[in-house]
Design a protein around this motif. Structure first.
Motif, short mmCIF file in Angstrom:
data_model
loop_
_atom_site.label_atom_id
_atom_site.label_comp_id
_atom_site.label_asym_id
_atom_site.label_seq_id
_atom_site.Cartn_x
_atom_site.Cartn_y
_atom_site.Cartn_z
N ALA A 24 0.84 -1.36 0.08
CA ALA A 24 -0.09 0.07 -0.07
C ALA A 24 0.94 1.27 -0.19
CB ALA A 24 -1.02 -0.10 1.30
N ARG A 25 1.74 1.26 0.88
CA ARG A 25 2.73 2.53 0.99
C ARG A 25 3.53 2.81 -0.60
NH1 ARG A 25 4.48 0.19 5.88
NH2 ARG A 25 3.47 0.85 7.21
N ALA A 26 3.86 1.52 -1.20
CA ALA A 26 4.42 1.86 -2.53
C ALA A 26 3.53 2.30 -3.54
CB ALA A 26 5.14 0.37 -2.88
N ALA A 27 2.10 1.64 -3.37
CA ALA A 27 0.97 2.18 -4.27
C ALA A 27 0.71 3.65 -4.35
CB ALA A 27 -0.11 1.42 -4.23
N VAL A 28 0.80 4.37 -2.93
CA VAL A 28 0.24 5.68 -2.70
C VAL A 28 1.43 6.56 -2.65
CG1 VAL A 28 -1.96 4.85 -1.75
CG2 VAL A 28 0.13 5.35 -0.29
N ARG A 29 2.63 6.04 -2.88
CA ARG A 29 3.85 6.87 -2.78
C ARG A 29 3.81 8.23 -3.74
NH1 ARG A 29 8.51 3.21 -2.85
NH2 ARG A 29 7.80 2.96 -0.75
N ASP A 30 3.50 8.07 -5.06
CA ASP A 30 3.02 9.02 -5.77
C ASP A 30 1.73 10.00 -5.58
OD1 ASP A 30 1.25 7.29 -6.78
OD2 ASP A 30 2.00 7.43 -8.81
N ARG B 116 -1.32 8.78 -5.12
CA ARG B 116 -2.59 8.24 -5.70
C ARG B 116 -3.36 7.61 -4.53
NH1 ARG B 116 -2.05 3.29 -8.92
NH2 ARG B 116 0.03 2.64 -7.62
N SER B 117 -4.51 7.41 -4.48
CA SER B 117 -5.34 6.69 -3.57
C SER B 117 -5.52 5.54 -3.76
CB SER B 117 -6.71 7.50 -3.23
OG SER B 117 -7.49 7.49 -4.40
N LEU B 118 -5.73 4.60 -2.60
CA LEU B 118 -5.78 3.04 -2.66
C LEU B 118 -7.04 2.54 -2.11
CD1 LEU B 118 -4.67 0.32 -4.40
CD2 LEU B 118 -3.14 0.25 -2.47
N PRO B 119 -8.12 2.14 -2.47
CA PRO B 119 -9.01 1.28 -1.75
C PRO B 119 -8.53 0.04 -1.49
CG PRO B 119 -10.18 2.10 -4.00
CD PRO B 119 -8.65 2.34 -4.02
N LEU B 120 -8.61 -0.56 -0.27
CA LEU B 120 -8.27 -1.85 -0.11
C LEU B 120 -9.34 -2.49 0.41
CD1 LEU B 120 -5.20 -1.16 2.04
CD2 LEU B 120 -5.12 -1.92 -0.40
N ALA C 31 -1.42 7.47 4.56
CA ALA C 31 -2.27 8.48 3.70
C ALA C 31 -2.60 7.98 2.41
CB ALA C 31 -1.62 9.69 3.63
N GLY C 32 -4.13 8.16 2.04
CA GLY C 32 -4.35 8.00 0.62
C GLY C 32 -4.90 6.28 0.69
N VAL C 33 -4.88 5.61 1.77
CA VAL C 33 -5.43 4.34 1.82
C VAL C 33 -6.83 4.35 2.55
CG1 VAL C 33 -5.29 1.99 2.82
CG2 VAL C 33 -3.17 3.18 1.59
N THR C 34 -7.88 3.74 1.87
CA THR C 34 -9.07 3.58 2.64
C THR C 34 -9.20 1.97 2.80
OG1 THR C 34 -10.18 3.83 0.50
CG2 THR C 34 -9.90 5.76 1.85
N THR C 35 -9.87 1.82 3.66
CA THR C 35 -10.05 0.19 3.88
C THR C 35 -11.45 -0.24 4.19
OG1 THR C 35 -9.68 0.29 6.36
CG2 THR C 35 -8.07 -0.31 4.83
N SER C 36 -12.07 -1.29 3.59
CA SER C 36 -13.44 -1.83 3.87
C SER C 36 -12.90 -3.44 4.18
CB SER C 36 -14.15 -1.72 2.97
OG SER C 36 -13.68 -2.19 1.51
N ALA C 37 -14.06 -3.91 5.21
CA ALA C 37 -13.43 -5.19 5.42
C ALA C 37 -14.90 -6.11 5.42
CB ALA C 37 -12.94 -5.35 7.02
N ASP C 38 -14.75 -7.53 5.08
CA ASP C 38 -15.80 -8.40 5.24
C ASP C 38 -15.25 -9.40 6.29
OD1 ASP C 38 -18.22 -8.00 3.85
OD2 ASP C 38 -17.03 -8.18 1.95
N CYS C 39 -16.00 -9.71 7.34
CA CYS C 39 -15.90 -10.88 8.35
C CYS C 39 -16.60 -11.98 7.68
CB CYS C 39 -16.35 -10.42 9.72
SG CYS C 39 -15.91 -11.73 10.83
N ALA C 40 -15.86 -12.54 6.67
CA ALA C 40 -16.71 -13.83 6.09
C ALA C 40 -15.71 -14.72 5.60
CB ALA C 40 -17.38 -13.02 4.76
N THR C 41 -16.20 -15.91 4.99
CA THR C 41 -15.27 -16.89 4.25
C THR C 41 -14.71 -16.32 3.10
OG1 THR C 41 -17.06 -17.67 2.79
CG2 THR C 41 -16.83 -18.72 4.95
#
Length: 102
Positions: free
Chosen positions: A33-39, A41-45, A66-76
């Motif tokens: 993620a740090r490598a992806a947003v280094r320039d 950009r934003s990155l949804p995870l 910074a630039g990273v947003t997360t969402s999560a699923d507690c699921a299989t």
């Protein structure tokens, strides 16, 4: 090894959305993620795990980036991937990081 090659991995994937199946504490994902947003950009995870504790730990690791947003699923993984299909952007590439099969 991942620290050294993360920028090349991110560039080769060209992903605008990243999914992690079984994120653990999120340390490896944070490197990518740090490598992806280094320039700037934003990155949804999107995190998928059957363990709420693992999702919470990974979210805490990723939240300061910074630039990273997360969402999560507690699921299989199967159910989580179905949800990912609805969440990912209609254009661009997605990168799925999967745990090692044993």
């Amino acid at each position: 090894l991942l620290d050294r090659h993360a920028p090349a991995i991110v560039a080769a994937a060209g992903a605008s959305f990243l999914t992690e199946l079984g994120p653990g504490h999120g340390e490896k994902l944070a490197v990518l993620a740090r490598a992806a947003v280094r320039d700037g950009r934003s990155l949804p995870l999107h995190l998928v795990d059957i363990s709420r504790a693992a999702l919470d730990a990974a979210s805490r690791t990723l939240s300061p980036i910074a630039g990273v947003t997360t969402s999560a699923d507690c699921a299989t993984y199967h159910d989580g991937l179905r949800r990912v299909a609805r969440l990912r952007p209609p254009f661009g590439r997605a990168l799925e990081e999967r745990p090692n099969a044993s």
